[in-house]
Design an enzyme around this catalytic site. Structure first.
Site, short mmCIF file in Angstrom:
data_model
loop_
_atom_site.label_atom_id
_atom_site.label_comp_id
_atom_site.label_asym_id
_atom_site.label_seq_id
_atom_site.Cartn_x
_atom_site.Cartn_y
_atom_site.Cartn_z
N SER A 163 -3.24 -10.76 4.13
CA SER A 163 -2.57 -9.89 3.16
C SER A 163 -1.10 -10.24 2.92
O SER A 163 -0.56 -9.91 1.87
CB SER A 163 -2.70 -8.44 3.60
OG SER A 163 -2.28 -8.27 4.95
N LYS B 162 1.02 -6.80 -2.38
CA LYS B 162 1.55 -5.59 -3.01
C LYS B 162 2.10 -5.80 -4.43
O LYS B 162 2.02 -4.91 -5.26
CB LYS B 162 2.66 -4.99 -2.14
CG LYS B 162 2.12 -4.50 -0.81
CD LYS B 162 2.81 -3.26 -0.35
CE LYS B 162 2.10 -2.62 0.83
NZ LYS B 162 2.26 -3.42 2.07
N GLU C 114 8.39 4.56 -1.94
CA GLU C 114 8.60 4.58 -0.50
C GLU C 114 8.31 3.18 0.02
O GLU C 114 7.62 2.41 -0.64
CB GLU C 114 7.64 5.57 0.16
CG GLU C 114 6.19 5.08 0.32
CD GLU C 114 5.44 4.85 -0.98
OE1 GLU C 114 5.76 5.55 -1.97
OE2 GLU C 114 4.55 3.98 -1.02
C1 LIG Z 1 1.51 -2.96 3.21
C2 LIG Z 1 0.76 -4.03 3.87
C3 LIG Z 1 -0.50 -3.79 4.45
C4 LIG Z 1 -1.14 -2.44 4.52
O1 LIG Z 1 -1.35 -1.76 3.31
P1 LIG Z 1 -2.78 -1.63 2.65
O2 LIG Z 1 -2.55 -0.72 1.49
O3 LIG Z 1 -3.72 -1.04 3.66
O4 LIG Z 1 -3.21 -2.98 2.22
C5 LIG Z 1 -1.17 -4.86 4.99
N1 LIG Z 1 -0.63 -6.10 5.02
C6 LIG Z 1 0.58 -6.36 4.49
C7 LIG Z 1 1.11 -7.75 4.55
C8 LIG Z 1 1.31 -5.34 3.90
O5 LIG Z 1 2.52 -5.63 3.38
#
Ligand SMILES: *Cc1c(COP(=O)(O)O)cnc(C)c1O
Length: 381
Positions: A373, A86, A108
């Protein structure tokens, strides 16, 4: 795809109150001009490399590969500063906001990952910062709340509806309507009205561009599969987008089935959602007979959102990306396995993508890239 109006096939668009048209057009213009401005590119690249830690490694997980029967590379987005993909989007948007002369960031947050990332760039670049967070998420993610406050952000509790991400998003948008002249609304995923989906995907596409280079150096070819979890779609699009024209590369978007796809407790907006307008865009979301938004459910707060961004909706509807599902139990089992096998505590969100790989039967010699992610410290409870 008419980019100027922000449509991806029939999806996307800009369905907002008149008061937001001005700020959205201002943002759209600044976004497009910054994309052609070497000064912007240089500043963003500086922070991505030296502050964020990009490029993140692409790591061949040998133990996990042996256990799941296919060669698995993990794109280590968990190694970014603040522990997820992010921050990459936050840096891009915060630099835009600075160019626009804004002095406050509004956002948010669900898991708190996005809120921490926004509070972090606010501290770095000298913005005031207000974060809206559902009461239920504040309980689930107490450590992230502390971090945001320490970073100087004001965390406002949202007690309406399901007390999670959807209502927090409503509140953040309401704040922006009132304060658009001084504030930038820093959306955390590829959702919302144009230009957000396009802008967030553009910033996150660095993930896929890095993977393309990295996998070619390791394998001398492209991967057979790209797999990512989907909340709003930003980490998935970031990984997929640079590969959409590579016909041989299969792409899988994994949604959270929560307690099960046949129960009311899931977050399957691509698989079970219907089309309509949510948070300013035409897309898929979970709705009842009357078109009212339903609550979503997932153990992972980052996937607990009843809608999905318009571009990933488009790629799924057009067949380029396949959507599939993994439930809470399957994700939790993988959480333990990947920790023990690789010494990596992965975010529960990313464990959904890994659990899909675990369930799938692959052909001999296939290569899979999974977007890891984020890191899982936040999920220990
Ligand atoms: C916020 C988040 C997601 C989901 O958000 P996307 O916009 O679909 O990528 C996935 N994995 C992690 C670690 C997150 O913090």
């Amino acid at each position: 795809m008419g980019l100027s109006i922000g449509k991806f096939g029939e999806f996307g668009g800009r369905f907002v109150p008149e008061t937001l048209m001005g700020p959205l057009l201002e943002l759209e213009n600044e976004f497009f001009s910054s994309q052609k401005d070497p000064v912007f590119k240089k500043e963003l690249e500086f922070y991505l490399r030296n502050y964020c830690g990009r490029p993140t490694p692409l790591y061949l997980a040998e133990n996990l590969s042996r256990a799941y029967g296919v060669k698995i590379y993990l794109k280590r987005e968990d190694l970014n500063h603040t522990g997820a993909h992010k921050i990459t989007n936050c840096l891009g948007q915060a630099i835009l906001a600075k160019r626009l002369g804004k002095r406050r960031l509004v956002a948010e947050t669900g898991a708190g990952q996005h809120g921490v990332a926004v509070a972090t760039v606010a501290a770095l670049l000298g913005f005031e910062c207000t974060i809206y967070m559902g009461e239920k998420d504040i309980e689930r993610q107490a450590v992230n709340v502390k971090k945001m406050q320490l970073l100087g952000a004001e965390v406002l509790e949202v007690k309406t509806g399901s007390k999670t991400l959807k209502e927090a998003t409503d509140e953040a948008m309401r704040d922006w309507v009132t304060n658009a002249r001084t504030s930038h609304y820093l959306l955390g995923s590829a959702v919302g009205p144009h230009p957000y989906p396009l802008m967030v995907r553009t910033f996150q596409s660095i993930i896929g561009r890095e993977v393309k280079k990295q996998i070619k150096s390791f394998e001398r070819r492209l991967p057979d599969y790209l797999v990512a979890c989907v909340g709003g779609g930003s980490n998935a699009l970031g990984l997929f987008y640079p590969f959409v024209k590579e016909k041989k590369v299969k792409m899988v978007a994994v949604e959270a089935a929560g307690q099960g796809g046949d129960t009311p407790y899931h977050a399957l907006s691509l698989i079970k959602g219907r089309k309509g307008i949510l948070h300013g865009a035409f897309t898929y979301f979970l709705q009842d007979e009357d078109g009212q938004v339903l609550n979503s459910h997932s153990v992972s707060a980052g996937l607990d959102y009843p809608g999905v961004g318009p571009e990933i909706a488009f790629w799924v509807a057009s067949g380029r990306v396949v959507a599939d599902q993994v439930n809470d139990q399957e994700a939790l089992a993988v959480f333990r396995e990947v920790t023990r096998l690789e010494g990596i505590i992965s975010a529960l969100e990313s464990c959904h993508a890994l659990a899909w790989v675990k369930k799938k039967r692959f052909n001999q010699g296939e290569v899979v890239v999974v977007n890891l992610s984020g890191r899982g410290d936040k999920d220990l409870n």
